[in-house]
Scaffold this motif. Structure first.
Motif, mmCIF file in Angstrom:
data_model
loop_
_atom_site.group_PDB
_atom_site.id
_atom_site.type_symbol
_atom_site.label_atom_id
_atom_site.label_comp_id
_atom_site.label_asym_id
_atom_site.label_seq_id
_atom_site.Cartn_x
_atom_site.Cartn_y
_atom_site.Cartn_z
ATOM 1 N N ASP A 170 -76.531 8.373 35.036
ATOM 2 C CA ASP A 170 -77.912 8.830 34.844
ATOM 3 C C ASP A 170 -78.422 9.563 36.082
ATOM 4 O OD1 ASP A 170 -78.130 7.880 32.255
ATOM 5 O OD2 ASP A 170 -78.980 5.945 32.859
ATOM 6 N N THR A 171 -78.139 9.006 37.251
ATOM 7 C CA THR A 171 -78.597 9.625 38.496
ATOM 8 C C THR A 171 -77.919 10.974 38.725
ATOM 9 O OG1 THR A 171 -78.901 7.425 39.435
ATOM 10 C CG2 THR A 171 -78.801 9.262 40.978
ATOM 11 N N VAL A 172 -76.598 11.008 38.559
ATOM 12 C CA VAL A 172 -75.845 12.242 38.792
ATOM 13 C C VAL A 172 -76.232 13.324 37.792
ATOM 14 C CG1 VAL A 172 -73.517 13.213 38.629
ATOM 15 C CG2 VAL A 172 -73.903 11.158 39.958
ATOM 16 N N LEU A 173 -76.394 12.949 36.525
ATOM 17 C CA LEU A 173 -76.752 13.940 35.507
ATOM 18 C C LEU A 173 -78.174 14.460 35.702
ATOM 19 C CD1 LEU A 173 -75.068 12.368 32.387
ATOM 20 C CD2 LEU A 173 -74.391 14.444 33.570
ATOM 21 N N ALA A 174 -79.103 13.588 36.123
ATOM 22 C CA ALA A 174 -80.471 14.055 36.389
ATOM 23 C C ALA A 174 -80.466 15.079 37.523
ATOM 24 C CB ALA A 174 -81.373 12.872 36.729
ATOM 25 N N ALA A 175 -79.679 14.812 38.558
ATOM 26 C CA ALA A 175 -79.582 15.776 39.664
ATOM 27 C C ALA A 175 -78.895 17.057 39.204
ATOM 28 C CB ALA A 175 -78.825 15.149 40.832
ATOM 29 N N GLY A 176 -77.868 16.920 38.373
ATOM 30 C CA GLY A 176 -77.151 18.100 37.880
ATOM 31 C C GLY A 176 -78.016 18.981 37.006
ATOM 32 N N VAL A 177 -78.809 18.368 36.134
ATOM 33 C CA VAL A 177 -79.708 19.139 35.268
ATOM 34 C C VAL A 177 -80.755 19.853 36.116
ATOM 35 C CG1 VAL A 177 -81.494 18.937 33.492
ATOM 36 C CG2 VAL A 177 -79.324 17.741 33.214
ATOM 37 N N GLU A 178 -81.273 19.175 37.143
ATOM 38 C CA GLU A 178 -82.262 19.806 38.024
ATOM 39 C C GLU A 178 -81.640 20.984 38.784
ATOM 40 O OE1 GLU A 178 -85.691 20.780 39.831
ATOM 41 O OE2 GLU A 178 -85.435 19.345 38.203
ATOM 42 N N GLU A 179 -80.395 20.840 39.219
ATOM 43 C CA GLU A 179 -79.732 21.933 39.950
ATOM 44 C C GLU A 179 -79.416 23.119 39.048
ATOM 45 O OE1 GLU A 179 -76.361 20.272 41.908
ATOM 46 O OE2 GLU A 179 -77.578 19.149 43.338
ATOM 47 N N LEU A 180 -79.251 22.883 37.749
ATOM 48 C CA LEU A 180 -79.031 24.002 36.835
ATOM 49 C C LEU A 180 -80.263 24.892 36.742
ATOM 50 C CD1 LEU A 180 -77.082 22.375 33.864
ATOM 51 C CD2 LEU A 180 -76.209 24.005 35.536
ATOM 52 N N GLY A 181 -81.441 24.337 37.006
ATOM 53 C CA GLY A 181 -82.663 25.128 37.001
ATOM 54 C C GLY A 181 -83.075 25.610 35.629
ATOM 55 N N LEU A 182 -82.896 24.789 34.620
ATOM 56 C CA LEU A 182 -83.255 25.185 33.260
ATOM 57 C C LEU A 182 -84.765 25.188 33.078
ATOM 58 C CD1 LEU A 182 -80.574 23.152 31.295
ATOM 59 C CD2 LEU A 182 -80.516 25.556 31.949
ATOM 60 N N ALA A 183 -85.260 26.165 32.341
ATOM 61 C CA ALA A 183 -86.693 26.272 32.086
ATOM 62 C C ALA A 183 -87.182 25.109 31.225
ATOM 63 C CB ALA A 183 -87.014 27.601 31.414
ATOM 64 N N HIS A 184 -86.381 24.701 30.271
ATOM 65 C CA HIS A 184 -86.707 23.567 29.395
ATOM 66 C C HIS A 184 -85.531 22.598 29.478
ATOM 67 C CE1 HIS A 184 -89.858 26.120 27.846
ATOM 68 N NE2 HIS A 184 -88.961 27.050 27.620
ATOM 69 N N PRO A 185 -85.506 21.733 30.492
ATOM 70 C CA PRO A 185 -84.342 20.873 30.691
ATOM 71 C C PRO A 185 -84.161 19.869 29.552
ATOM 72 C CG PRO A 185 -85.955 20.562 32.462
ATOM 73 C CD PRO A 185 -86.530 21.534 31.498
ATOM 74 N N PRO A 186 -82.959 19.818 28.971
ATOM 75 C CA PRO A 186 -82.692 18.815 27.942
ATOM 76 C C PRO A 186 -82.550 17.427 28.561
ATOM 77 C CG PRO A 186 -80.839 20.350 28.171
ATOM 78 C CD PRO A 186 -81.860 20.733 29.177
ATOM 79 N N HIS A 187 -82.746 16.410 27.757
ATOM 80 C CA HIS A 187 -82.676 15.036 28.236
ATOM 81 C C HIS A 187 -81.289 14.462 27.965
ATOM 82 C CE1 HIS A 187 -86.949 15.302 28.786
ATOM 83 N NE2 HIS A 187 -87.097 15.687 27.529
ATOM 84 N N PRO A 188 -80.644 13.902 29.009
ATOM 85 C CA PRO A 188 -79.307 13.317 28.803
ATOM 86 C C PRO A 188 -79.379 12.020 28.015
ATOM 87 C CG PRO A 188 -79.733 13.779 31.132
ATOM 88 C CD PRO A 188 -81.022 13.931 30.415
#
Length: 194
Positions: A170-188
């Motif tokens: 959960d921690t790694v994926l939250a950081a990874g999604v934030e680093e992708l810089g998506l305008a509408h980040p999907p929820h893992p």
């Protein structure tokens, strides 16, 4: 990279990231050429009739068929139904965005006035997140599927407690999604099993 959390409201001056749309230039050009050809043929035949020449044979036959057929005939109803479905399909294709495999990314404030847009493919985003998840200790294999609103993660653990692996993922994926810089980040949505 900005430190803005995905759940925070967007700044008033920050432009909204829209979905990517396919250009569809070739189908539009072919449709325009077909309509132009049919309209030109009808216009030529109409001008010929007005000039005192006989109408083309196909138009005379079409007029005879229309005179004999009524809207209650099965062939007319089938033809009308097929044309209605084809028209609805063309409208749907014209209104649908098309490039659903691209996820919009946030643009920097400097690019706001230039029309700069960025996007990443779903498969590419899934590969980045999969690589990040494989770095978690105890993870043997991971399958990641990125959608527009959710990220499905299925991991197999082999030597750590499942709750610890899930928390790290959960921690790694939250950081990874934030680093992708998506305008509408999907929820893992993470599932871990042995």
């Amino acid at each position: 990279m900005t430190d803005t959390k995905p759940s925070e409201p967007r700044a008033p001056h920050e432009p909204r990231a829209h979905r990517f749309r396919s250009a569809r230039r070739v189908p539009a050009a072919l449709t325009a050429l077909a309509v132009l050809a049919v309209a030109g043929l009808f216009l030529y035949d109409l001008a010929a009739v007005r000039a005192g020449r006989p109408a083309m044979a196909w138009r005379r036959e079409l007029a005879r068929q229309l005179d004999r057929q009524t809207p209650a005939d099965l062939a007319v109803q089938l033809g009308g139904g097929i044309l209605a479905v084809a028209g609805a399909l063309l409208l749907l294709m014209a209104l649908a965005p098309g490039l659903r495999g691209l996820l919009s990314m946030r643009t920097p404030e400097a690019g706001a006035g230039t029309g700069l847009r960025a996007g990443i493919g779903r498969k590419d985003a899934a590969q980045v997140l999969r690589d990040r998840a494989m770095e978690v200790p105890g993870v043997r294999s991971v399958r990641v599927k990125v959608g527009r609103s959710r990220i499905g993660v299925r991991a197999t653990s082999h030597f750590r407690e499942l709750d610890d692996v899930r928390a790290d993922l959960d921690t790694v994926l939250a950081a990874g999604v934030e680093e992708l810089g998506l305008a509408h980040p999907p929820h893992p949505r993470v599932k871990v099993r042995r």
